[in-house]
Design a protein around this motif. Structure first.
Motif, PDB file in Angstrom:
ATOM      1  N   ASN A 454      41.917  39.501  31.852  1.00  0.00           N
ATOM      2  CA  ASN A 454      42.501  38.307  31.242  1.00  0.00           C
ATOM      3  C   ASN A 454      41.870  37.965  29.898  1.00  0.00           C
ATOM      4  O   ASN A 454      42.312  37.044  29.215  1.00  0.00           O
ATOM      5  CB  ASN A 454      42.421  37.101  32.193  1.00  0.00           C
ATOM      6  CG  ASN A 454      41.035  36.509  32.306  1.00  0.00           C
ATOM      7  OD1 ASN A 454      40.037  37.175  32.047  1.00  0.00           O
ATOM      8  ND2 ASN A 454      40.975  35.255  32.719  1.00  0.00           N
ATOM      9  N   ARG A 455      40.847  38.729  29.491  1.00  0.00           N
ATOM     10  CA  ARG A 455      40.277  38.555  28.161  1.00  0.00           C
ATOM     11  C   ARG A 455      41.048  39.376  27.125  1.00  0.00           C
ATOM     12  O   ARG A 455      40.761  39.283  25.929  1.00  0.00           O
ATOM     13  CB  ARG A 455      38.804  38.972  28.167  1.00  0.00           C
ATOM     14  CG  ARG A 455      37.939  38.177  29.130  1.00  0.00           C
ATOM     15  CD  ARG A 455      36.564  38.777  29.279  1.00  0.00           C
ATOM     16  NE  ARG A 455      36.625  40.150  29.793  1.00  0.00           N
ATOM     17  CZ  ARG A 455      35.551  40.909  30.006  1.00  0.00           C
ATOM     18  NH1 ARG A 455      34.339  40.436  29.741  1.00  0.00           N
ATOM     19  NH2 ARG A 455      35.698  42.144  30.465  1.00  0.00           N
ATOM     20  N   ASN A 456      41.999  40.176  27.590  1.00  0.00           N
ATOM     21  CA  ASN A 456      42.836  40.974  26.709  1.00  0.00           C
ATOM     22  C   ASN A 456      44.294  40.609  26.991  1.00  0.00           C
ATOM     23  O   ASN A 456      44.596  39.462  27.297  1.00  0.00           O
ATOM     24  CB  ASN A 456      42.554  42.476  26.930  1.00  0.00           C
ATOM     25  CG  ASN A 456      42.880  43.300  25.701  1.00  0.00           C
ATOM     26  OD1 ASN A 456      44.033  43.485  25.364  1.00  0.00           O
ATOM     27  ND2 ASN A 456      41.853  43.786  25.022  1.00  0.00           N
ATOM     28  N   ASN A 463      40.266  37.713  36.465  1.00  0.00           N
ATOM     29  CA  ASN A 463      38.974  37.188  36.010  1.00  0.00           C
ATOM     30  C   ASN A 463      37.877  37.456  37.040  1.00  0.00           C
ATOM     31  O   ASN A 463      36.848  36.785  37.055  1.00  0.00           O
ATOM     32  CB  ASN A 463      39.063  35.700  35.699  1.00  0.00           C
ATOM     33  CG  ASN A 463      39.272  34.851  36.945  1.00  0.00           C
ATOM     34  OD1 ASN A 463      39.702  35.368  37.984  1.00  0.00           O
ATOM     35  ND2 ASN A 463      38.972  33.566  36.847  1.00  0.00           N
ATOM     36  N   ASP A 464      38.103  38.431  37.889  1.00  0.00           N
ATOM     37  CA  ASP A 464      37.144  38.838  38.911  1.00  0.00           C
ATOM     38  C   ASP A 464      35.856  39.321  38.233  1.00  0.00           C
ATOM     39  O   ASP A 464      35.879  40.303  37.479  1.00  0.00           O
ATOM     40  CB  ASP A 464      37.783  39.971  39.732  1.00  0.00           C
ATOM     41  CG  ASP A 464      36.848  40.569  40.772  1.00  0.00           C
ATOM     42  OD1 ASP A 464      35.684  40.146  40.844  1.00  0.00           O
ATOM     43  OD2 ASP A 464      37.291  41.478  41.497  1.00  0.00           O
ATOM     44  N   PRO A 465      34.716  38.662  38.456  1.00  0.00           N
ATOM     45  CA  PRO A 465      33.467  39.027  37.779  1.00  0.00           C
ATOM     46  C   PRO A 465      33.083  40.496  37.976  1.00  0.00           C
ATOM     47  O   PRO A 465      32.572  41.131  37.044  1.00  0.00           O
ATOM     48  CB  PRO A 465      32.431  38.099  38.418  1.00  0.00           C
ATOM     49  CG  PRO A 465      33.227  36.925  38.877  1.00  0.00           C
ATOM     50  CD  PRO A 465      34.538  37.484  39.326  1.00  0.00           C
ATOM     51  N   GLN A 466      33.340  41.037  39.148  1.00  0.00           N
ATOM     52  CA  GLN A 466      32.994  42.428  39.397  1.00  0.00           C
ATOM     53  C   GLN A 466      33.848  43.361  38.529  1.00  0.00           C
ATOM     54  O   GLN A 466      33.329  44.321  37.947  1.00  0.00           O
ATOM     55  CB  GLN A 466      33.187  42.775  40.879  1.00  0.00           C
ATOM     56  CG  GLN A 466      32.704  44.174  41.250  1.00  0.00           C
ATOM     57  CD  GLN A 466      32.874  44.483  42.728  1.00  0.00           C
ATOM     58  OE1 GLN A 466      33.453  43.692  43.481  1.00  0.00           O
ATOM     59  NE2 GLN A 466      32.361  45.619  43.157  1.00  0.00           N
ATOM     60  N   TYR A 467      35.117  43.060  38.439  1.00  0.00           N
ATOM     61  CA  TYR A 467      36.005  43.869  37.601  1.00  0.00           C
ATOM     62  C   TYR A 467      35.600  43.775  36.126  1.00  0.00           C
ATOM     63  O   TYR A 467      35.491  44.786  35.426  1.00  0.00           O
ATOM     64  CB  TYR A 467      37.452  43.422  37.776  1.00  0.00           C
ATOM     65  CG  TYR A 467      38.452  44.248  37.000  1.00  0.00           C
ATOM     66  CD1 TYR A 467      38.958  45.422  37.526  1.00  0.00           C
ATOM     67  CD2 TYR A 467      38.881  43.860  35.729  1.00  0.00           C
ATOM     68  CE1 TYR A 467      39.870  46.203  36.820  1.00  0.00           C
ATOM     69  CE2 TYR A 467      39.788  44.628  35.008  1.00  0.00           C
ATOM     70  CZ  TYR A 467      40.275  45.801  35.562  1.00  0.00           C
ATOM     71  OH  TYR A 467      41.161  46.566  34.848  1.00  0.00           O
ATOM     72  N   LEU A 468      35.361  42.568  35.640  1.00  0.00           N
ATOM     73  CA  LEU A 468      35.007  42.373  34.242  1.00  0.00           C
ATOM     74  C   LEU A 468      33.690  43.055  33.901  1.00  0.00           C
ATOM     75  O   LEU A 468      33.521  43.587  32.795  1.00  0.00           O
ATOM     76  CB  LEU A 468      34.926  40.874  33.918  1.00  0.00           C
ATOM     77  CG  LEU A 468      36.198  40.049  34.170  1.00  0.00           C
ATOM     78  CD1 LEU A 468      36.005  38.619  33.684  1.00  0.00           C
ATOM     79  CD2 LEU A 468      37.418  40.684  33.524  1.00  0.00           C
ATOM     80  N   ALA A 469      32.763  43.084  34.847  1.00  0.00           N
ATOM     81  CA  ALA A 469      31.479  43.739  34.610  1.00  0.00           C
ATOM     82  C   ALA A 469      31.655  45.240  34.429  1.00  0.00           C
ATOM     83  O   ALA A 469      31.004  45.862  33.577  1.00  0.00           O
ATOM     84  CB  ALA A 469      30.521  43.445  35.764  1.00  0.00           C
ATOM     85  N   VAL A 470      32.536  45.835  35.221  1.00  0.00           N
ATOM     86  CA  VAL A 470      32.799  47.271  35.081  1.00  0.00           C
ATOM     87  C   VAL A 470      33.449  47.556  33.732  1.00  0.00           C
ATOM     88  O   VAL A 470      33.085  48.515  33.041  1.00  0.00           O
ATOM     89  CB  VAL A 470      33.689  47.781  36.231  1.00  0.00           C
ATOM     90  CG1 VAL A 470      34.044  49.252  36.020  1.00  0.00           C
ATOM     91  CG2 VAL A 470      32.985  47.593  37.570  1.00  0.00           C
ATOM     92  N   VAL A 471      34.405  46.723  33.338  1.00  0.00           N
ATOM     93  CA  VAL A 471      35.058  46.894  32.039  1.00  0.00           C
ATOM     94  C   VAL A 471      34.037  46.824  30.914  1.00  0.00           C
ATOM     95  O   VAL A 471      34.037  47.654  29.999  1.00  0.00           O
ATOM     96  CB  VAL A 471      36.156  45.829  31.844  1.00  0.00           C
ATOM     97  CG1 VAL A 471      36.686  45.857  30.414  1.00  0.00           C
ATOM     98  CG2 VAL A 471      37.297  46.047  32.819  1.00  0.00           C
ATOM     99  N   LEU A 493      38.409  49.182  42.969  1.00  0.00           N
ATOM    100  CA  LEU A 493      38.757  47.766  42.841  1.00  0.00           C
ATOM    101  C   LEU A 493      40.272  47.565  42.862  1.00  0.00           C
ATOM    102  O   LEU A 493      40.767  46.599  43.468  1.00  0.00           O
ATOM    103  CB  LEU A 493      38.168  47.205  41.549  1.00  0.00           C
ATOM    104  CG  LEU A 493      36.632  47.107  41.507  1.00  0.00           C
ATOM    105  CD1 LEU A 493      36.155  46.731  40.112  1.00  0.00           C
ATOM    106  CD2 LEU A 493      36.144  46.083  42.528  1.00  0.00           C
ATOM    107  N   TYR A 494      41.010  48.458  42.213  1.00  0.00           N
ATOM    108  CA  TYR A 494      42.467  48.362  42.258  1.00  0.00           C
ATOM    109  C   TYR A 494      42.974  48.463  43.697  1.00  0.00           C
ATOM    110  O   TYR A 494      43.856  47.715  44.124  1.00  0.00           O
ATOM    111  CB  TYR A 494      43.106  49.478  41.426  1.00  0.00           C
ATOM    112  CG  TYR A 494      42.921  49.352  39.928  1.00  0.00           C
ATOM    113  CD1 TYR A 494      42.871  48.113  39.304  1.00  0.00           C
ATOM    114  CD2 TYR A 494      42.819  50.483  39.126  1.00  0.00           C
ATOM    115  CE1 TYR A 494      42.712  47.999  37.926  1.00  0.00           C
ATOM    116  CE2 TYR A 494      42.660  50.389  37.745  1.00  0.00           C
ATOM    117  CZ  TYR A 494      42.605  49.147  37.149  1.00  0.00           C
ATOM    118  OH  TYR A 494      42.451  49.032  35.791  1.00  0.00           O
TER     119      TYR A 494
END
Length: 540
Positions: A454-456, A463-471, A493-494
């Motif tokens: 959601n930052r793109n 906005n899942d913190p775990q997902y964003l950390a991997v990105v 995660l998907y």
């Protein structure tokens, strides 16, 4: 890393359905091709498309932007046959993935004769970031862009970004002397609005007759294209376009990031001189996207329950006509070399119903539809691309499956512009059905992150913190092996969180008339309209 994801795949044997397939996956900058049988007449290629242009402003009109990239504008970088990002107009270097030096390596000129300079490169990046919402996200880490001399530009980023050059492959160079004083590029109508440095100059656009023309640029840095003129004919339906193909009014069809609707293949098989390229699709043909920041679609269990209610086999049969396969929970298609096997998606209506019941989504007022746990009526609104007929048909099947679970569903048709505004900007939606493109799959951190984060662009609004950390780890990582490991984590995660449900994995089917044209080159980003076609095509 992801830029190498197509190695060994693009070079697969292209299946031939009818006649001889002349397309090939080109990445080398060849020039010229065998002469056509008619050397005296102008060589004109006519292509039909349902990607209808409404205005010839490439900033405002989505499909005009695609055709501008194919004909009149040159990207700073390119994608080769192995899926690697390679130099086109510029080369680059960096020591820390944060500060980048871009150097012009071609003696390119604009269509009006002026030279392409570092000022144009710096201007393009800065201007697009400021004026175009899509580039505002693509270049979100760009802090400053400064020309050092006529050939060199220095770009400073706010953080390490190893995939910065991927964005350059989608950056269409714009002339500073044309656009510098244009406040709103989407409304600009000056006669120089389509001046570029690409292989063709802009000819004309007649919305009444549905035609657009491009003429060979005799001063193109790669040489003169071997076709003198390209005519695009716009059709409001696939039926009309394919009738034109049968009647030899057009030599080939075109659809950005896709081929023809597979249901049209059987009748075309009966046409003697219609041949096909059948190609792997590196995008996800269609997914059911959830707005993961809106209740109840922010509930993992709710999304998973819905996944068990969908009939994937029917999508393969009735939408893709068998030219597809049932996807896995990992979302990433098996055409990518970082793909890892995950469980196949499968319909299980009893499990879906049981999960929804346990979550409290029951028919509390006995009207035949499930309600929210607090008793409020639930209607799942689903955006669908109205500019793509296949998407609307698919939406009806998905609605059928959801309503079999007693989830009241409403389809919201949206053309490409409206769809982008809602999913990328306002975020005022429940769910959506849409495809992804090769370009979108490799942008940002790759592996489709552009569509989730959601930052793109963030259609899934994750906005899942775990997902964003991997990105974030992928963005700053420069080690190929570690990047692949991180892509495996993303697929975990998907599969676990079902931010989006892939509906099928299909193929790209590209028809053309082998008695009218030869030497078409298929480009992973722009299909047969990629730059290499213009130096190999033979008009018969």
């Amino acid at each position: 890393m992801k830029k190498n994801a197509l190695v060994g795949i693009i070079g697969i044997v292209i299946l031939v359905l009818v006649g001889l397939v002349f397309g090939s996956f080109g990445g080398n900058f060849s020039s010229g091709s065998p002469p056509s049988n008619n050397t005296s007449a102008a060589k004109v290629l006519t292509i039909g498309t349902t990607n209808i242009v409404k205005t010839d402003n490439f900033v405002k009109d989505y499909y005009m932007g695609i055709f501008a990239a194919c004909f009149i504008l040159d990207p700073l970088a390119a994608v080769d046959e192995g899926g690697n990002i390679v130099p086109n107009l510029i080369n680059w270097s960096t020591t820390d993935s944060k500060d980048w030096t871009l150097t012009l390596i071609r003696n390119a000129t604009w269509h009006d004769g002026k030279p392409v300079t570092a000022e144009d490169v710096a201007f393009t990046i800065t201007y697009l970031k400021a004026k175009d919402p899509n580039y505002a996200t693509h270049f979100q880490f760009v802090v400053s862009v400064q020309p050092v001399n006529n050939k060199t530009v220095v770009v400073n980023l706010s953080k390490e970004w190893t995939s910065f050059t991927t964005g350059l492959a989608a950056t269409r160079l714009m002339p500073k002397h044309v656009w510098a004083n244009v406040t709103d590029p989407a409304t600009y109508s000056g006669n120089d609005r389509n001046v570029g440095s690409g292989p063709f100059t802009y000819g004309s656009f007649d919305s009444a007759s549905g035609t657009m023309t491009f003429n060979a640029n005799k001063n193109y840095w790669r040489g003169i294209p071997v076709v003198d003129k390209v005519i695009l004919k716009f059709y409001t339906s696939t039926d009309a376009m394919l009738m034109a193909l049968k009647k030899k009014d057009i030599a080939a069809t075109y659809a950005y990031a896709s081929g023809i609707d597979p249901v049209y293949v059987p009748p075309l098989l009966e046409e003697k001189n219609v041949s096909f390229m059948i190609l792997p699709n590196f995008g996800v043909d269609n997914s059911l996207w959830f707005n993961c920041m809106r209740y109840p679609y922010n509930m993992r269990e709710f999304r998973e329950a819905l996944s068990y209610g969908l009939d994937y086999n029917s999508y393969v049969s009735f939408i893709a006509a068998g030219y597809a396969k049932v996807p896995t929970k990992g979302w990433i298609p098996d055409s990518w070399d970082y793909y890892v096997q995950k469980p196949l998606l499968a319909k299980n209506s009893s499990r879906a119903a049981s999960m929804l019941d346990s979550l409290g989504f029951v028919d509390g007022d006995s009207d035949g539809w499930r309600d929210l746990p607090n008793g409020t009526a639930l209607t799942m609104k689903m955006l669908a691309r109205s500019d793509i007929a296949l998407s609307m048909r698919l939406a009806e099947l998905v609605k059928r499956d959801l309503e079999s679970l007693k989830i009241r569903t409403q389809i919201i048709p949206a053309d490409v512009s409206t769809f982008q505004t809602i999913t990328q900007n306002t975020k005022d939606f429940d769910s959506a059905i849409s495809r992804t493109t090769f370009w979108g799959m490799i942008m940002y951190a790759g592996a489709g992150t552009l569509y989730f984060d959601n930052r793109n662009m963030g259609w899934a609004n994750v906005n899942d913190p775990q997902y964003l950390a991997v990105v974030d780890e992928i963005l700053r990582n420069a080690n190929q092996t570690h990047t692949t490991e991180l892509y495996v984590t993303l697929q975990d995660l998907y599969a676990t969180n079902m931010y989006a449900i892939p509906l099928y994995w299909g193929k790209i089917i590209q028809p053309y008339r082998s008695d009218m044209v030869d030497g078409l080159v298929y480009n992973t980003m722009y299909g047969i309209l990629g730059k290499d076609t213009w130096f190999s095509v033979v008009i018969k």
